[in-house]
Motif scaffolding. Structure first.
Motif, PDB file in Angstrom:
ATOM      1  N   VAL A  52       0.844  -1.188   0.000  1.00 14.34           N
ATOM      2  CA  VAL A  52       0.000   0.000   0.000  1.00 14.34           C
ATOM      3  C   VAL A  52       0.886   1.248   0.000  1.00 14.34           C
ATOM      4  O   VAL A  52       2.038   1.219   0.454  1.00 14.34           O
ATOM      5  CB  VAL A  52      -0.951   0.030   1.218  1.00 14.34           C
ATOM      6  CG1 VAL A  52      -1.972  -1.085   1.133  1.00 14.34           C
ATOM      7  CG2 VAL A  52      -0.174  -0.039   2.522  1.00 14.34           C
ATOM      8  N   LEU A  53       0.305   2.332  -0.503  1.00 18.36           N
ATOM      9  CA  LEU A  53       1.031   3.601  -0.607  1.00 18.36           C
ATOM     10  C   LEU A  53       0.399   4.643   0.311  1.00 18.36           C
ATOM     11  O   LEU A  53      -0.835   4.690   0.485  1.00 18.36           O
ATOM     12  CB  LEU A  53       1.011   4.112  -2.043  1.00 18.36           C
ATOM     13  CG  LEU A  53       1.552   3.157  -3.117  1.00 18.36           C
ATOM     14  CD1 LEU A  53       1.464   3.826  -4.500  1.00 18.36           C
ATOM     15  CD2 LEU A  53       2.964   2.709  -2.819  1.00 18.36           C
ATOM     16  N   THR A  54       1.239   5.481   0.885  1.00 18.34           N
ATOM     17  CA  THR A  54       0.755   6.564   1.761  1.00 18.34           C
ATOM     18  C   THR A  54       0.575   7.870   1.021  1.00 18.34           C
ATOM     19  O   THR A  54      -0.171   8.739   1.459  1.00 18.34           O
ATOM     20  CB  THR A  54       1.744   6.808   2.922  1.00 18.34           C
ATOM     21  OG1 THR A  54       2.979   7.283   2.382  1.00 18.34           O
ATOM     22  CG2 THR A  54       1.981   5.542   3.712  1.00 18.34           C
ATOM     23  N   GLY A  55       1.299   8.037  -0.089  1.00 15.81           N
ATOM     24  CA  GLY A  55       1.199   9.295  -0.826  1.00 15.81           C
ATOM     25  C   GLY A  55       1.932  10.447  -0.158  1.00 15.81           C
ATOM     26  O   GLY A  55       1.837  11.592  -0.602  1.00 15.81           O
ATOM     27  N   GLN A  56       2.696  10.175   0.893  1.00 17.50           N
ATOM     28  CA  GLN A  56       3.503  11.208   1.522  1.00 17.50           C
ATOM     29  C   GLN A  56       4.740  10.580   2.141  1.00 17.50           C
ATOM     30  O   GLN A  56       4.723   9.413   2.566  1.00 17.50           O
ATOM     31  CB  GLN A  56       2.721  11.972   2.590  1.00 17.50           C
ATOM     32  CG  GLN A  56       2.398  11.174   3.818  1.00 17.50           C
ATOM     33  CD  GLN A  56       1.825  12.013   4.950  1.00 17.50           C
ATOM     34  OE1 GLN A  56       1.182  11.486   5.848  1.00 17.50           O
ATOM     35  NE2 GLN A  56       2.047  13.301   4.936  1.00 17.50           N
ATOM     36  N   ARG A  57       5.810  11.353   2.162  1.00 14.62           N
ATOM     37  CA  ARG A  57       7.069  10.889   2.724  1.00 14.62           C
ATOM     38  C   ARG A  57       7.096  11.170   4.208  1.00 14.62           C
ATOM     39  O   ARG A  57       6.383  12.028   4.707  1.00 14.62           O
ATOM     40  CB  ARG A  57       8.217  11.630   2.013  1.00 14.62           C
ATOM     41  CG  ARG A  57       9.581  11.029   2.201  1.00 14.62           C
ATOM     42  CD  ARG A  57      10.574  11.672   1.263  1.00 14.62           C
ATOM     43  NE  ARG A  57      10.868  13.058   1.619  1.00 14.62           N
ATOM     44  CZ  ARG A  57      11.708  13.848   0.958  1.00 14.62           C
ATOM     45  NH1 ARG A  57      12.327  13.384  -0.117  1.00 14.62           N
ATOM     46  NH2 ARG A  57      11.928  15.090   1.350  1.00 14.62           N
ATOM     47  N   ALA A  58       7.952  10.449   4.942  1.00 11.74           N
ATOM     48  CA  ALA A  58       8.044  10.640   6.397  1.00 11.74           C
ATOM     49  C   ALA A  58       9.495  10.816   6.838  1.00 11.74           C
ATOM     50  O   ALA A  58       9.943  10.194   7.789  1.00 11.74           O
ATOM     51  CB  ALA A  58       7.408   9.453   7.130  1.00 11.74           C
ATOM     52  N   PHE A  59      10.222  11.682   6.136  1.00  8.97           N
ATOM     53  CA  PHE A  59      11.616  11.945   6.534  1.00  8.97           C
ATOM     54  C   PHE A  59      11.642  12.657   7.881  1.00  8.97           C
ATOM     55  O   PHE A  59      10.790  13.500   8.191  1.00  8.97           O
ATOM     56  CB  PHE A  59      12.310  12.829   5.502  1.00  8.97           C
ATOM     57  CG  PHE A  59      12.922  12.066   4.361  1.00  8.97           C
ATOM     58  CD1 PHE A  59      12.860  10.687   4.286  1.00  8.97           C
ATOM     59  CD2 PHE A  59      13.579  12.750   3.346  1.00  8.97           C
ATOM     60  CE1 PHE A  59      13.423   9.992   3.232  1.00  8.97           C
ATOM     61  CE2 PHE A  59      14.150  12.061   2.282  1.00  8.97           C
ATOM     62  CZ  PHE A  59      14.084  10.680   2.217  1.00  8.97           C
ATOM     63  N   LYS A  60      12.648  12.311   8.683  1.00  7.51           N
ATOM     64  CA  LYS A  60      12.866  12.947   9.972  1.00  7.51           C
ATOM     65  C   LYS A  60      14.375  13.047  10.184  1.00  7.51           C
ATOM     66  O   LYS A  60      15.065  12.035  10.286  1.00  7.51           O
ATOM     67  CB  LYS A  60      12.220  12.114  11.094  1.00  7.51           C
ATOM     68  CG  LYS A  60      12.351  12.724  12.493  1.00  7.51           C
ATOM     69  CD  LYS A  60      11.592  11.862  13.502  1.00  7.51           C
ATOM     70  CE  LYS A  60      11.603  12.482  14.895  1.00  7.51           C
ATOM     71  NZ  LYS A  60      12.941  12.409  15.532  1.00  7.51           N
ATOM     72  N   HIS A  61      14.877  14.283  10.224  1.00  6.70           N
ATOM     73  CA  HIS A  61      16.319  14.485  10.350  1.00  6.70           C
ATOM     74  C   HIS A  61      16.629  15.274  11.627  1.00  6.70           C
ATOM     75  O   HIS A  61      15.762  15.924  12.170  1.00  6.70           O
ATOM     76  CB  HIS A  61      16.872  15.237   9.144  1.00  6.70           C
ATOM     77  CG  HIS A  61      16.749  14.447   7.861  1.00  6.70           C
ATOM     78  ND1 HIS A  61      15.801  14.728   6.914  1.00  6.70           N
ATOM     79  CD2 HIS A  61      17.446  13.374   7.409  1.00  6.70           C
ATOM     80  CE1 HIS A  61      15.933  13.877   5.898  1.00  6.70           C
ATOM     81  NE2 HIS A  61      16.910  13.037   6.189  1.00  6.70           N
TER      82      HIS A  61
END
Length: 428
Positions: A419-428
């Motif tokens: 499945v796809l979320t359609g958004q990224r979840a980068f955390k730096h």
């Protein structure tokens, strides 16, 4: 030198940061108040101090709470005063101050709350270290949730920060009291639990009564500051996770060179629960990251790598190591590394380790039937293939790669769903 460092670890630093901080955005202003607490020193005299120190001894640090101003930029209304959680902790909330809290203690607690705000439907536990989860799990009770989260990575959990979303009960406290943690936080502590926890005098025990209102923070943004080495700042809105339940996830599909590609099967109810759980935990993991989760518990967590296939492999390696360590501890009450050393010294036999290794390989580190979680798209199929070779059956990722089609093909070949979320979840 070693003695000097030990002394630095024990020192609560003075800080020279101002009592208040004002940040002006054009004609709008946010006002912050520095937090400090009054605790007895070794002589029993009350002293007022803020943070113990920053990320390392020798770094002054201060904690500020937003107390005035409301900020609206464009269509974004940022979080307003009066909603403090970690920044609003008082002496009363610090049931036991332990060694006096430092920056990393509170940022670990904050990130635990950041994850738990998505996991409020069931008892859940998150153990964090260096601002990343070591283990996260649901349970039928907080005791079971803690046991599963701790067992997911006993080694990393040593000296970590435990955050619970339900009151600490006696069964959980009995487990916690046998392990070494720096911080334990919960919305409340049932009768008899504090006596058990306080046997460790340096343990920081924090009551976070607002945990039951964590869902209120889901739609709210805060101003996120990143300081640069030249004194400059990058300012951004904090991210918002648009995924709340199964209907927000879409079966993977794409079109490439006129051909349509689509995942063959939908997730089972159990797979969907793990996909959601994993994506929620992913919100608190440093990027690049890949996680494996199974039955509402993390199996392997890969964090902070530069390439996606590499972090997928690291998460597999960690899953195998932690699985073997759990067997070893159950069987011999020692860690896997202690067993290796005992074998080298001739104190135990090599066949004991070989049996553990064989069981771990057969179970593929607990990865068979697990879900794979990626905070960004797979640029090639090699990343998802790492998980598929270990028997994972479901994948959640943002999508949007030029090669989504070959990642979909890889999953279909293995009869895995994605499945796809359609958004990224980068955390730096």
């Amino acid at each position: 030198m070693a003695e000097d460092l030990k002394k630095m670890y024990k020192t609560v630093m003075e800080d020279h940061f101002p009592d208040s901080l004002r940040v002006v955005f054009g004609d709008r202003e946010l006002v912050y108040r520095k937090r400090s607490w009054k605790f007895p020193d070794e002589s029993g005299q009350l002293i007022e101090k803020g943070l113990r120190y920053g990320e390392n001894p020798g770094q002054e640090a201060a904690l500020y709470e937003l107390v005035d101003g409301n900020l609206v930029l464009g269509e974004c209304r940022f979080i307003e005063p009066g909603q403090g959680i970690v920044s609003a902790i008082t002496e009363r909330d610090m049931v036991q101050e332990g060694k006096h809290p430092g920056k990393t203690n509170l940022t670990d607690l904050d990130n635990g709350l950041n994850i738990l705000k998505y996991l409020m439907d069931k008892p859940a536990a998150v153990i964090l270290k260096h601002n990343n989860p070591c283990g996260a799990a649901y349970g039928k009770s907080v005791a079971e949730a803690y046991h599963r989260a701790n067992r997911a990575d006993r080694i990393a959990a040593f000296g970590g920060c435990l955050v619970l979303n339900r009151p600490m009960d006696r069964a959980a406290a009995e487990q916690v009291s046998k392990n070494y943690l720096e911080v334990v936080a919960a919305p409340d502590f049932e009768e008899g639990t504090l006596e058990l926890l306080k046997k460790r005098a340096n343990l920081r025990i924090i009551q976070v009564a607002r945990i039951d209102r964590l869902r209120e923070y889901l739609p709210q943004r805060f101003v996120d500051f990143k300081s640069l080495i030249d004194g400059g700042l990058i300012v951004q809105q904090s991210p918002l996770n648009r995924i709340r339940d199964a209907k927000d996830l879409k079966l993977a599909e794409t079109t490439y060179k006129g051909k349509h590609y689509r995942i063959n099967r939908t997730p089972t109810p159990r797979e969907m629960e793990d996909l959601l759980f994993g994506w929620f935990v992913e919100q608190g993991v440093t990027s690049n990251s890949v996680l494996y989760v199974k039955d509402g518990c993390t199996v392997g967590i890969g964090t902070g790598e530069q390439d996606r296939v590499g972090v997928a492999e690291i998460a597999v390696y960690k899953a195998y190591q932690k699985y073997a360590d759990a067997i070893c501890f159950d069987r011999f009450k020692m860690s896997y590394k202690e067993l290796e050393l005992a074998i080298e010294k001739g104190e135990r036999t090599a066949d004991e380790k070989e049996r553990i290794d064989a069981e771990t390989r057969e179970a593929k580190g607990g990865l068979i039937g697990a879900a794979m979680v990626s905070d960004a798209f797979f640029p090639f199929r090699d990343g998802v293939d790492v998980g598929l070779r270990q028997g994972i059956t479901a994948v959640v990722q943002p999508g949007g790669s030029m090669r989504d089609w070959e990642v979909i093909e890889a999953c279909n070949e293995a009869d895995a769903t994605m499945v796809l979320t359609g958004q990224r979840a980068f955390k730096h």
